[in-house]
Structures are given as C-alpha cells and as structure tokens.
Design an enzyme around this catalytic site. Sequence first.
Site, PDB file in Angstrom:
ATOM      1  N   ALA A   1       0.621  -0.986   0.174  1.00  0.00           N
ATOM      2  CA  ALA A   1      -0.004  -0.258   0.331  1.00  0.00           C
ATOM      3  C   ALA A   1       0.999   1.294  -0.034  1.00  0.00           C
ATOM      4  O   ALA A   1       0.085   2.733  -0.185  1.00  0.00           O
ATOM      5  CB  ALA A   1      -0.988  -0.407   1.335  1.00  0.00           C
ATOM      6  N   THR A   2       2.333   1.086   0.509  1.00  0.00           N
ATOM      7  CA  THR A   2       3.242   2.361   0.354  1.00  0.00           C
ATOM      8  C   THR A   2       3.908   2.334  -0.344  1.00  0.00           C
ATOM      9  O   THR A   2       4.502   3.314  -0.930  1.00  0.00           O
ATOM     10  CB  THR A   2       3.855   2.815   1.792  1.00  0.00           C
ATOM     11  OG1 THR A   2       4.562   1.708   2.079  1.00  0.00           O
ATOM     12  CG2 THR A   2       3.173   2.508   3.087  1.00  0.00           C
ATOM     13  N   GLY A   3       3.485   1.314  -1.336  1.00  0.00           N
ATOM     14  CA  GLY A   3       4.893   1.495  -3.120  1.00  0.00           C
ATOM     15  C   GLY A   3       4.451   2.470  -3.623  1.00  0.00           C
ATOM     16  O   GLY A   3       3.711   3.198  -4.311  1.00  0.00           O
TER      17      GLY A   3
ATOM     18  N   ARG B   1       4.517  -3.101   5.396  1.00  0.00           N
ATOM     19  CA  ARG B   1       5.560  -2.868   6.822  1.00  0.00           C
ATOM     20  C   ARG B   1       5.633  -1.526   7.750  1.00  0.00           C
ATOM     21  O   ARG B   1       6.324  -1.770   9.167  1.00  0.00           O
ATOM     22  CB  ARG B   1       7.016  -3.754   6.757  1.00  0.00           C
ATOM     23  CG  ARG B   1       6.686  -4.626   6.499  1.00  0.00           C
ATOM     24  CD  ARG B   1       7.628  -5.973   5.867  1.00  0.00           C
ATOM     25  NE  ARG B   1       9.198  -5.072   6.399  1.00  0.00           N
ATOM     26  CZ  ARG B   1      10.150  -5.943   6.024  1.00  0.00           C
ATOM     27  NH1 ARG B   1      10.126  -6.964   5.711  1.00  0.00           N
ATOM     28  NH2 ARG B   1      11.488  -5.569   7.513  1.00  0.00           N
TER      29      ARG B   1
ATOM     30  N   LYS C   1       2.835  -7.870 -12.585  1.00  0.00           N
ATOM     31  CA  LYS C   1       4.109  -8.512 -13.387  1.00  0.00           C
ATOM     32  C   LYS C   1       4.950  -8.184 -12.405  1.00  0.00           C
ATOM     33  O   LYS C   1       5.320  -6.946 -11.244  1.00  0.00           O
ATOM     34  CB  LYS C   1       4.434  -8.125 -14.441  1.00  0.00           C
ATOM     35  CG  LYS C   1       4.263  -6.493 -14.728  1.00  0.00           C
ATOM     36  CD  LYS C   1       4.714  -6.399 -15.570  1.00  0.00           C
ATOM     37  CE  LYS C   1       6.424  -6.492 -16.297  1.00  0.00           C
ATOM     38  NZ  LYS C   1       6.906  -4.997 -16.826  1.00  0.00           N
TER      39      LYS C   1
ATOM     40  N   ASP D   1      -1.413  -6.981 -16.952  1.00  0.00           N
ATOM     41  CA  ASP D   1      -1.007  -7.013 -18.562  1.00  0.00           C
ATOM     42  C   ASP D   1      -1.425  -5.748 -18.528  1.00  0.00           C
ATOM     43  O   ASP D   1      -1.967  -5.276 -18.939  1.00  0.00           O
ATOM     44  CB  ASP D   1      -0.707  -7.886 -19.236  1.00  0.00           C
ATOM     45  CG  ASP D   1       0.664  -7.193 -20.495  1.00  0.00           C
ATOM     46  OD1 ASP D   1       0.228  -5.936 -20.537  1.00  0.00           O
ATOM     47  OD2 ASP D   1       0.883  -8.620 -20.586  1.00  0.00           O
ATOM     48  N   HIS D   2      -0.607  -4.056 -17.961  1.00  0.00           N
ATOM     49  CA  HIS D   2      -1.308  -2.930 -18.534  1.00  0.00           C
ATOM     50  C   HIS D   2      -1.675  -2.204 -19.897  1.00  0.00           C
ATOM     51  O   HIS D   2      -2.198  -2.187 -20.120  1.00  0.00           O
ATOM     52  CB  HIS D   2      -0.609  -2.024 -17.384  1.00  0.00           C
ATOM     53  CG  HIS D   2       0.738  -0.891 -17.879  1.00  0.00           C
ATOM     54  ND1 HIS D   2       1.618  -2.444 -17.991  1.00  0.00           N
ATOM     55  CD2 HIS D   2       0.564  -0.605 -18.351  1.00  0.00           C
ATOM     56  CE1 HIS D   2       2.611  -1.455 -18.725  1.00  0.00           C
ATOM     57  NE2 HIS D   2       1.706   0.575 -18.948  1.00  0.00           N
TER      58      HIS D   2
ATOM     59  N   ASP E   1      10.509  -7.347 -19.163  1.00  0.00           N
ATOM     60  CA  ASP E   1      10.070  -6.150 -19.519  1.00  0.00           C
ATOM     61  C   ASP E   1       9.196  -6.130 -19.912  1.00  0.00           C
ATOM     62  O   ASP E   1       8.044  -5.090 -19.087  1.00  0.00           O
ATOM     63  CB  ASP E   1      11.097  -5.077 -18.667  1.00  0.00           C
ATOM     64  CG  ASP E   1      10.574  -4.067 -18.487  1.00  0.00           C
ATOM     65  OD1 ASP E   1      10.218  -3.639 -17.215  1.00  0.00           O
ATOM     66  OD2 ASP E   1      10.053  -2.585 -18.833  1.00  0.00           O
TER      67      ASP E   1
ATOM     68  N   HIS F   1       4.067  -7.648 -22.428  1.00  0.00           N
ATOM     69  CA  HIS F   1       2.714  -6.673 -23.910  1.00  0.00           C
ATOM     70  C   HIS F   1       3.515  -6.324 -25.039  1.00  0.00           C
ATOM     71  O   HIS F   1       2.001  -6.802 -25.134  1.00  0.00           O
ATOM     72  CB  HIS F   1       3.725  -5.232 -23.165  1.00  0.00           C
ATOM     73  CG  HIS F   1       3.764  -4.642 -21.270  1.00  0.00           C
ATOM     74  ND1 HIS F   1       2.828  -5.048 -20.575  1.00  0.00           N
ATOM     75  CD2 HIS F   1       4.668  -4.290 -20.979  1.00  0.00           C
ATOM     76  CE1 HIS F   1       3.648  -4.476 -19.518  1.00  0.00           C
ATOM     77  NE2 HIS F   1       4.387  -3.898 -19.512  1.00  0.00           N
TER      78      HIS F   1
ATOM     79  N   LYS G   1      14.917   1.459 -24.665  1.00  0.00           N
ATOM     80  CA  LYS G   1      14.276   2.529 -24.029  1.00  0.00           C
ATOM     81  C   LYS G   1      15.554   3.534 -24.638  1.00  0.00           C
ATOM     82  O   LYS G   1      16.444   3.126 -25.428  1.00  0.00           O
ATOM     83  CB  LYS G   1      14.899   2.110 -22.642  1.00  0.00           C
ATOM     84  CG  LYS G   1      13.714   1.119 -21.966  1.00  0.00           C
ATOM     85  CD  LYS G   1      13.664   1.508 -19.991  1.00  0.00           C
ATOM     86  CE  LYS G   1      12.595   0.618 -19.626  1.00  0.00           C
ATOM     87  NZ  LYS G   1      11.526   0.842 -19.477  1.00  0.00           N
TER      88      LYS G   1
HETATM   89  C1  BG6 Z   1       5.975  -1.512 -17.748  1.00  0.00           C
HETATM   90  C2  BG6 Z   1       7.965  -1.378 -17.986  1.00  0.00           C
HETATM   91  O1  BG6 Z   1       5.313  -3.070 -17.975  1.00  0.00           O
HETATM   92  O2  BG6 Z   1       5.727  -0.537 -18.803  1.00  0.00           O
HETATM   93  C3  BG6 Z   1       8.646  -0.665 -18.209  1.00  0.00           C
HETATM   94  O3  BG6 Z   1       8.204  -2.230 -16.310  1.00  0.00           O
HETATM   95  C4  BG6 Z   1       8.102   0.367 -18.865  1.00  0.00           C
HETATM   96  O4  BG6 Z   1       9.793  -1.067 -17.759  1.00  0.00           O
HETATM   97  C5  BG6 Z   1       6.752   0.510 -19.514  1.00  0.00           C
HETATM   98  O5  BG6 Z   1       8.155   1.303 -19.073  1.00  0.00           O
HETATM   99  C6  BG6 Z   1       5.678   0.724 -20.307  1.00  0.00           C
HETATM  100  O6  BG6 Z   1       4.343   1.671 -20.103  1.00  0.00           O
HETATM  101  P1  BG6 Z   1       3.901   2.170 -20.736  1.00  0.00           P
HETATM  102  O7  BG6 Z   1       2.845   1.976 -20.213  1.00  0.00           O
HETATM  103  O8  BG6 Z   1       4.486   3.334 -20.294  1.00  0.00           O
HETATM  104  O9  BG6 Z   1       4.207   2.107 -22.479  1.00  0.00           O
END
Ligand code: BG6
Length: 494
Positions: A25-27, A58, A163, A192-193, A250, A255, A355
């Site tokens: 919760a504090t992350g 914690r 993840k 998986d956002h 990653d 993704h 990146k």
């Molecule tokens: C995350 C990765 O899952 O997705 C990051 O861990 C990455 O490294 C990020 O920067 C990218 O997400 P988005 O929504 O900005 O494209």
Amino acid sequence: MKPLNVESAARKKSMENMTFVLFGATGDLAKRKIYPALYNLYLDGKMPQSMSVIGLGRTPLSSEDLQGQIEDALHQFSRRDVQNDNLQDFLDKFRYFIFDAMKEESYVELRKFMEEREAELGIPDNRLFYLSVAPRLINSIVNELDASGISRTNGWRRLIVEKPFGTDLESARELNATLQEVFEEDEIYRIDHYLGKPMVQNIESLIRPNPILQALWDHSQISNVQITASETVGVGSRASYYDKAGAIRDMVQNHLLQLVMMTAVHHEQKLSSTQIQKKKREIMESISPVSEQDLENNIIRGQYTPGVVSGESVKGYQEEDGVKEESHNDTFFAAKLCINNEHWNGIPFYIRTGKRMNEKATRIVIEFKEDSEATKDVGIVSNLLIIEINPNESVSLRVNVANHSSDKFEPTYIGFSKNADQQPEAYERLLYDGMIGDSTFFAHWHEVELSWEWVQPILDAFAGNEVPLHTYAAGSTGPEASHELVRRDGFNWN
Ligand code: BG6
C-alpha cells in the site's frame, strides 16, 4: 469510439460490496496508479456502495497517515482534479494495517481486522486481494492467505497479480502452481496493463462494426504487421531489476506478445471472454518456435550508448547507476515472427521495443501490399492502417494524394481519434473489471505460459551470449540491425 462490444455476463452484473486488500500500500505503483484509478472510478460512481479498502505495509503508519499519502498521490497523479467535497468520503474507505508478509501472526491479526471492518460496514466477505509486492513474497502470501482462512470465504474471492509473472518459463510455472493450489484459474487476474489501454481494447470494436475496415483487414492485401513500443526514458532508478530482466522480460514476454495476440485475433462476430482467451491461445500456439536460424537472423538485441534525447545529453546504459560492469543486458529488442494459421500465414509480424529511443510511441501498423502499376508514379508509398496506442490514441490511414503543383504523390493521413484526456486509464479499466469479475483483459495462464515458451530459447541464447549485442545511440531509432531486419524483406519500420 464505442466501448468494447464483448458479450460478458460479468459486465451486466452490478458491483457487489467487497473488501479490497492491497499488499504494497505504500509502494510506488499504489501511489501512481492504484489510488488514482480507484478515485476516478469513485468519481464515475463505479464502485460498490460499500467498500472496505485495507492497505498493507511494513512501515508503521496509522490509517490517517495512509489517507494523507493517498490524498498527496491523488493531487500528483489523478487524471482528474481532486474534488474537495467528496474527497473525505473516498478516503474514509481506507484503513491501514501494519503487516509482515513473512509472519504467520500478521495473517491471523489481519483476518480479525478484516472481519471487524466487514461487520462494521455490514458487507459480505467478498474479497479482492491485490498483490503489488516483490515476487519472492507471493508464495508465502498465497499460502498464508489459505492457511489463515482469509481466502476461504463464503462470498467470492479474487487475486490480482502484478508483473513480473516469473523470470523464465520454469519460475513462471512454479509461481502459477502456487497460485493454483489456492485459487482457481477464473479467480486469478494476471495484470498486463497493456491490455487495459483503451486502443488495445478497441481493436475489435474498431474493425467488426466497420465494413470498410473489415475489407481492409483482408489478408490477401496485407504485406506485414509492425508493433512498436518505444520509450525515451532510460533505466532510471530501476537498474537492480532491469539489469536482470532486460527488454525481453520487461516488455516482450508480456506486453508485446499480448499486442501480437490482440492484433491477430479475428473478430468476425462478438466474442465472449472465453472465446477471446481461446483465440489468443491458438494464436500463441501458431507462432513458429524460435529456431537456431531465427536466433541468427530474426532476433535483434541492443543496448543504448550515450546520446541526446529530447535535446538533453544522456548517459549510456553501461554508465547508469546500478548497472553492473560490462552488462550485456538488452535495452532494445526486435524480432520477426510468423503466425502459421489460415489468416496470417506468410504475413510477417515485426516487433520492437527499446528504452532511450527517439520517441515515446506504442503503435500497431498494418502495411498493405503495393500495386505494382501504381508504384511507378512518383511519391507513391504503401497504404498503412496505423493504430496509435500511447501517448496518442488514434487510428489513421495513410493514402497517396496527388499534388498537382509538383506532379508528385504525397502521403496523406486520414485520422480519426477521440479526446484521450477523457478516457479512463488502463488501471481504472482493469481494476473495474477485477471488481466486477470480468477477466477478458487479463492474461490467462495459457497465454503467459506459451509466451514464456516462445521467449525461453531467446533468454538462453542471451544468457549464453550467443546473439550479438548491437549498440544504438540514445535518442536514435535503435540499432542498424533492426532496420536491416525489415529492410531485408523489402520494408521499413513505420
Ligand atoms: C512496464 C515496464 O511494464 O511498462 C516499464 O516495466 C515500461 O519498463 C512500462 O516503462 C511502459 O508502459 P507504458 O504504459 O508507458 O507504455
């Protein structure tokens, strides 16, 4: 664009009162994503009438402290302004509980705390557990949830897992086995956002109701598909994780492969959540496994060197804080893959991510075959259907338009887009789905396992340094080898 047209019984259900237990919760994730998402759902009236949210951590804090942190987070990260007249009502839902995931007593006390709060609010024991914690803690948490009886409810229970889902095929299988000892597959929601991004959710509703786009989706007309997820940011403060993970774990295993599946699924008709999952699984099963030849020719690994990003000089990866000396970690990845099914046979999919690239862009591009007669005219380029996912959200078509003053054709983009500011963020959509019990846009275990299976030979080859590590200057479009990968087949990255 209309919301996704998926027949889902869960969507029609009203939201039931529940407890939302947030581990971590504090992350950072809680502050940046989860609290703002919950607040925006609250503003939209998309929350149960009565909800107990218990934040675990914690750090010794009081509930008031947590509420203060949430308020700060909302001011910083909410997509809509904080409204003073309802803020307190929202914050009142939250309680903080000091918790040590490794101590059995913590769970016993948590159970008592949760039950008291359920009784106080008069809500049933419907419980949603959200694990935003270090992977090494998951095993203990899940086992202790069971042993303490917290997850043995009369009402429903669901587990949302962030993840990374494992670090390779074996660890992912182990993690999954742990989860499935306690929860059923339909109670596990693997986040998986990218699956929460509006444009990804809209692929189906873009094509199916539009005969004109359906006609374009004719595979005899498509020459290739390109999926890009490039970022301008570097490794930042996450080197301790990223230097072990690399772009492949990653971004690619999760993704990018999810984007491949979502693009390749065929939506001739409305599909239920289970049908979509089945189709995604079939897509993954049809992707050719990575061979020795692929490792030689179709897999590109890269790492950034110093350069200039958005006008600022930046360090190379090797110089970043926390990166180990002479690290061979991949900050860029590109590959060509083939889906051997009736629709996509012979149509290459190219994927890339990196990146410290020249732009922040996530997009899917469908490139169409050229008309050999027409290309004789000056300036003619291939037609493209471009789905911009992030940061822009739009769909456009690239067509050739004659410029009569220069006697040349010029590429012109016909675009259709919706104001992205008004769109719920990925986490809002996913949390909402988790709360109503709709798992359509979460990763099913089959998909996760098949993705790891595809990626594993690449992980092994990277670990054994069997694939060259190409460099690229920060702020560029990636290593030359990645351009060569598509150029060899007569294309360019779009
Ligand atoms: C995350 C990765 O899952 O997705 C990051 O861990 C990455 O490294 C990020 O920067 C990218 O997400 P988005 O929504 O900005 O494209």
